[in-house]
Design a protein around this motif. Structure first.
Motif, PDB file in Angstrom:
ATOM      1  N   GLN A 166      45.557   4.635  61.405  1.00 38.46           N
ATOM      2  CA  GLN A 166      46.963   4.630  61.789  1.00 38.46           C
ATOM      3  C   GLN A 166      47.496   6.009  62.144  1.00 38.46           C
ATOM      4  O   GLN A 166      48.361   6.135  63.011  1.00 38.46           O
ATOM      5  CB  GLN A 166      47.816   4.019  60.672  1.00 38.46           C
ATOM      6  CG  GLN A 166      49.287   3.890  61.052  1.00 38.46           C
ATOM      7  CD  GLN A 166      50.099   3.140  60.038  1.00 38.46           C
ATOM      8  OE1 GLN A 166      49.637   2.164  59.463  1.00 38.46           O
ATOM      9  NE2 GLN A 166      51.316   3.598  59.801  1.00 38.46           N
TER      10      GLN A 166
ATOM     11  N   SER B  30      47.196   5.953  56.333  1.00 41.22           N
ATOM     12  CA  SER B  30      46.999   4.744  57.121  1.00 41.22           C
ATOM     13  C   SER B  30      47.303   3.508  56.294  1.00 41.22           C
ATOM     14  O   SER B  30      46.813   3.362  55.176  1.00 41.22           O
ATOM     15  CB  SER B  30      45.559   4.690  57.620  1.00 41.22           C
ATOM     16  OG  SER B  30      45.364   3.579  58.451  1.00 41.22           O
ATOM     17  N   ARG B  31      48.119   2.615  56.832  1.00 40.66           N
ATOM     18  CA  ARG B  31      48.350   1.311  56.215  1.00 40.66           C
ATOM     19  C   ARG B  31      47.773   0.226  57.107  1.00 40.66           C
ATOM     20  O   ARG B  31      46.899  -0.512  56.684  1.00 40.66           O
ATOM     21  CB  ARG B  31      49.849   1.062  55.987  1.00 40.66           C
ATOM     22  CG  ARG B  31      50.430   1.857  54.834  1.00 40.66           C
ATOM     23  CD  ARG B  31      50.930   3.230  55.287  1.00 40.66           C
ATOM     24  NE  ARG B  31      52.088   3.145  56.152  1.00 40.66           N
ATOM     25  CZ  ARG B  31      52.367   4.058  57.096  1.00 40.66           C
ATOM     26  NH1 ARG B  31      51.566   5.079  57.303  1.00 40.66           N
ATOM     27  NH2 ARG B  31      53.450   3.958  57.838  1.00 40.66           N
TER      28      ARG B  31
ATOM     29  N   TYR C 231      48.425  -2.833  45.627  1.00 39.49           N
ATOM     30  CA  TYR C 231      49.659  -3.549  45.965  1.00 39.49           C
ATOM     31  C   TYR C 231      49.425  -5.041  45.836  1.00 39.49           C
ATOM     32  O   TYR C 231      48.290  -5.510  45.815  1.00 39.49           O
ATOM     33  CB  TYR C 231      50.126  -3.200  47.378  1.00 39.49           C
ATOM     34  CG  TYR C 231      49.227  -3.727  48.469  1.00 39.49           C
ATOM     35  CD1 TYR C 231      49.516  -4.935  49.097  1.00 39.49           C
ATOM     36  CD2 TYR C 231      48.097  -3.028  48.874  1.00 39.49           C
ATOM     37  CE1 TYR C 231      48.697  -5.434  50.087  1.00 39.49           C
ATOM     38  CE2 TYR C 231      47.260  -3.519  49.861  1.00 39.49           C
ATOM     39  CZ  TYR C 231      47.567  -4.717  50.465  1.00 39.49           C
ATOM     40  OH  TYR C 231      46.740  -5.219  51.440  1.00 39.49           O
TER      41      TYR C 231
END
Length: 517
Positions: free
Chosen positions: A107, A42-43, A267
């Motif tokens: 997601q 999932s993002r 990130y």
């Protein structure tokens, strides 16, 4: 060589949505995905009411809602535990598209729901473990050369158009030499996704803790998953993070008895905007065209907006109904809206990640003052609607096509379900419809538009306005009719019955509609 109408490169949610919309419109489509299966991690974690409307359009909404959670409150505090409330947003309201305004989800479940609808079309071929090696285009179409990553077998695909939904590092965009202009770069962010082993409740949940010592947030990912995020200082090395340090971060909330850690990527916040979203017969959609900071939860949402925007154009052009010049308005429609979301995401994100204690104290004092006097808060960016494909100089162009509850006979539901999707001519006056010429009716029928007359509740009209949504909307617009585009924005509106003819003429001109003799 296999021949198709459209090649879709990438099979994440954006590529899936584009494939579903094209397949449901009857177009032979092939999707090329380099991974062996759907990504499985999932993002994205948030959608709004507009995207829920889009999910219902392709038939994925009901399955999606089985695990999704309606977001009630979105709060910002200055500490995760015992902190002061800095801001609070009530997200429990019904949005203009007729659904709860905000949802949080996992997601993987979204991708499963979308994939099921893609498969159901019978018009889409999905090739996993297949990488795009090179491509070329000519006046009639695009040729793509692909290779299966396990067998090594190479093949050639030919289509009239190609959509690049292949992510922020887009091979298609880079091969075309399209510049992705970089915006503001933010700090590193540690994201920890977990699977709950039991139901969890926290005193402060689904919000931001803007603690200068450790800024972060936590929220649900649907009914069974949770996510924590932590902003890292510039002196922190991402390579130092192991499962042990992850558990150390989670210790104030959970233990291994409560959750399973699924992943912990790090990130850096980045903004980018492709300078060209189209090169002849190839279109960029999703992260291939743009990226933004995550704070508004609108990254994937905007990719899905791209898919909705380009596919209705492709549909009409492929069917020989509209002129290819409708493609000229794709980027001009979407880019200003995307830039607005980029600015908005940064504006609301910057106060959340302050790591200087003195600056954080000043922020807190300002937000405490705003609670007493909201007028002190400077206006935030409001992303504009699309106006490139619209009636010229129309003040309603680009506004949201509002959706409410209606009733037709014994059937009650949202307008799209009851009256039809696609282009919609909506009015509260039967006289407007009676004044339409045969040629105007033929033009609307040609593009698959619905002619919708909505009367007051209890009036006996074919479609009744259950809650007065359309009465209030038309009064606020001071118009007798509107034309809604398939992607839920207004093409324009008419001031009176005679102006409806000018409105329809503008639509036909913009589309280059071919009306049957």
């Amino acid at each position: 060589m296999e021949n198709y109408d459209v090649i879709v490169v990438g099979y994440g949610p954006v590529g899936q949505m584009a494939s579903a919309l094209l397949g449901q419109a009857g177009h032979k489509t092939v999707s090329v995905e380099r991974h062996a299966q759907m990504y499985g991690l999932s993002r994205a974690g948030h959608i709004d009411d507009e995207i829920m409307r889009l999910l219902d359009r392709v038939g994925a909404g009901e399955e999606f809602r089985e695990d999704a959670v309606e977001w009630e409150l979105y709060d910002m505090r200055n500490k995760a535990f015992g902190g002061d409330l800095l801001m609070s947003f009530d997200w429990s309201v019904i949005g203009p598209h007729g659904y709860r305004s905000h949802w949080i989800f996992y997601q993987n479940n979204l991708e499963l729901a979308l994939n099921r609808q893609v498969e159901n079309t019978g018009n889409v071929e999905v090739n996993f473990s297949t990488e795009l090696l090179r491509f070329e285009q000519d006046a009639d179409g695009v040729t793509a050369y692909v290779r299966h990553r396990q067998s090594g077998q190479e093949s050639t695909l030919r289509a009239k158009y190609m959509l690049a939904a292949d992510g922020a590092n887009s091979f298609v965009r880079n091969t075309l030499g399209i510049e992705a202009k970089q915006g503001q770069v933010g700090p590193n962010q540690l994201v920890i996704d977990t699977l709950q082993k039991r139901d969890l409740k926290f005193e402060f949940d689904n919000g931001q803790f803007a603690d200068p010592e450790a800024p972060g947030c936590l929220f649900q990912l649907g009914k069974h998953h949770r996510r924590w995020e932590f902003t890292l200082g510039e002196d922190e090395d991402p390579n130092d993070y192991t499962i042990d340090t992850v558990w150390e971060r989670l210790k104030p909330w959970v233990s291994p008895e409560d959750v399973e850690v699924l992943r912990w990527p790090i990130y850096r916040f980045r903004e980018s905007m492709a300078q060209e979203w189209r090169r002849d017969r190839i279109f960029l959609i999703g992260d291939a065209a743009h990226t933004l900071w995550p704070f508004a939860g609108e990254g994937m949402c905007n990719g899905l907006r791209d898919a909705a925007s380009i596919t209705w154009r492709l549909d009409l052009v492929l069917k020989g109904i509209a002129s290819p010049r409708v493609f000229d308005t794709y980027q001009d429609d979407r880019q200003p809206n995307m830039q607005g979301w980029t600015d908005y995401s940064r504006e609301i994100g910057l106060p959340c990640i302050v790591m200087d204690k003195e600056a954080a104290a000043g922020r807190d004092q300002f937000l405490f003052a705003v609670q007493q006097d909201p007028s002190l808060m400077p206006p935030v960016t409001i992303p504009p609607g699309p106006t490139a494909f619209s009636r010229e100089a129309d003040p309603t162009a680009g506004l949201t096509a509002v959706q409410g509850q209606v009733r037709a006979g014994e059937r009650q539901g949202l307008l799209d379900d009851v009256a039809g999707r696609g282009f919609q001519l909506i009015t509260t006056s039967q006289e407007v419809v009676e004044a339409l010429t045969e040629q105007e009716r033929a033009a609307l029928e040609r593009i698959g538009a619905s002619i919708i007359v909505i009367g007051a509740a209890g009036s006996g009209a074919p479609i009744e306005d259950v809650n007065g949504t359309y009465r209030d909307w038309f009064e606020s617009l001071d118009r007798v009719a509107v034309i809604a585009r398939p992607d839920y924005y207004l093409f324009g509106s008419a001031t009176d019955r005679d102006d409806v003819h000018q409105l329809l003429g503008s639509l036909s001109d913009a589309l280059g509609v071919k009306v049957p003799a």
